[in-house]
Design an enzyme around this catalytic site. Sequence first.
Site, PDB file in Angstrom:
ATOM      1  CG  ASP A  56      54.925  37.168 -10.825  1.00 26.04           C
ATOM      2  OD1 ASP A  56      54.408  37.522  -9.810  1.00 26.04           O
ATOM      3  OD2 ASP A  56      56.276  37.186 -10.965  1.00 26.04           O
ATOM      4  CB  SER A  61      61.816  39.066  -7.036  1.00 27.95           C
ATOM      5  OG  SER A  61      60.887  40.040  -6.636  1.00 27.95           O
ATOM      6  CG  HIS A 120      56.834  36.553  -7.107  1.00 31.84           C
ATOM      7  ND1 HIS A 120      57.012  37.507  -8.359  1.00 31.84           N
ATOM      8  CD2 HIS A 120      57.554  36.859  -6.220  1.00 31.84           C
ATOM      9  CE1 HIS A 120      58.292  38.275  -7.841  1.00 31.84           C
ATOM     10  NE2 HIS A 120      58.538  37.987  -6.382  1.00 31.84           N
TER      11      HIS A 120
END
Length: 383
Positions: free
Chosen positions: A271, A202, A309
């Site tokens: 995601d 991320s 995610h």
Amino acid sequence: MFGHKKKMDNIIGKHSIVKRWKKLSGEDNWEERASKFAGSSRYARKTFFSKVGLEKGNAFRYNVTKFVYATSQIQVPEAFIVKSLSREAWSKESNWMGYVAVATDEGKAVLGRRDIVIAWRGTIQSLEWVNDLQFNMVSASKILGEEADIKVHQGWYSIYTSEDSRSPFNKTSARIQVLAEVSRLVEQYKDEEISITITGHSLGAAIATLSAIDIVANGINKPKDQTTNKLSSCPVTAFVFACPRVGDSNFKKVFSSYKNLRVLRVRNALDVVPNYPFLIGYSEVGEELGIDTRKSSYLKSPGSVASWHNMEGHLHGVAGTQGSKGGFKLEVKRDIALVNKSNDALKEEYLVPVSWRCEKDKGMVQMDDGSWQLMDHEEDFDS
């Protein structure tokens, strides 16, 4: 009426309680930020890998040589730079952002080379930051020079390159900390075969991408004196998970021009983060490995925004993806219990508790006199 609305918008903008009231009211039981060490590493370098469960059953041994700290000169979501609620906070400006590690002699024997790892942490809160973060682009001149007309996301760039004279942890930026440590290790092991591996999830994936091109573009992946050793420049490989877009088409062009630089982006089908920023002008770099955790028979269907995610979900997806063959079959020995470490994704039939990873008694330790004290941090004196 318009003037009144504008005034109200300004008030709301200054007082973010509108967006934060649920957390302030204990939605997450005020976890993490109540500690004066919120935003730092819970464990010291010496015990780091054993405390996070990466030593038992793992032949790939590394030692952490450097903790990395970051700050930001621009306002970024709280999910990026966590602020402690304690008056005695360890730092008002900085956050622990990751580490540099190097393979031990034992690890080198298994890996076939002396690997240097740079790991950048992701966010620790929900995906609300996707809506809160600005999408401005800025010049990447600190990394790639003034001459190059290259633009990157302002948020990622600020966290990577910002320093703060008020903080003992960020007299220099996260960028300078990493470059100095990697340069030191490359020099130390210059007579061996070396590789540099960078990873992140991320937010950490975006910074890992910047870090990777920085190391190659500025020659950090080769010894200072190339006449006295066999190593010219070692390969730099980034494995990034759920990576948002980082830069423009010129960034991609320059990134692709370096022969010793490679990046593999692992992307889960549903995601949303790899689609961010949702703007024309951003380009993805490297090669993409597509996974789809919905195909796993171990997971609840269809999953959730959080599970799509989640980092452990990505690793589960990599372990079982069949590529062009389709389907899902675990090809890597990876315990499925890890999927529920900080999530609720496994089917209930596997009897693995939801979000099971937690510190015993939330860090409270009983003293000899029967009293209890919060001891949720190991000192690391030479970071």
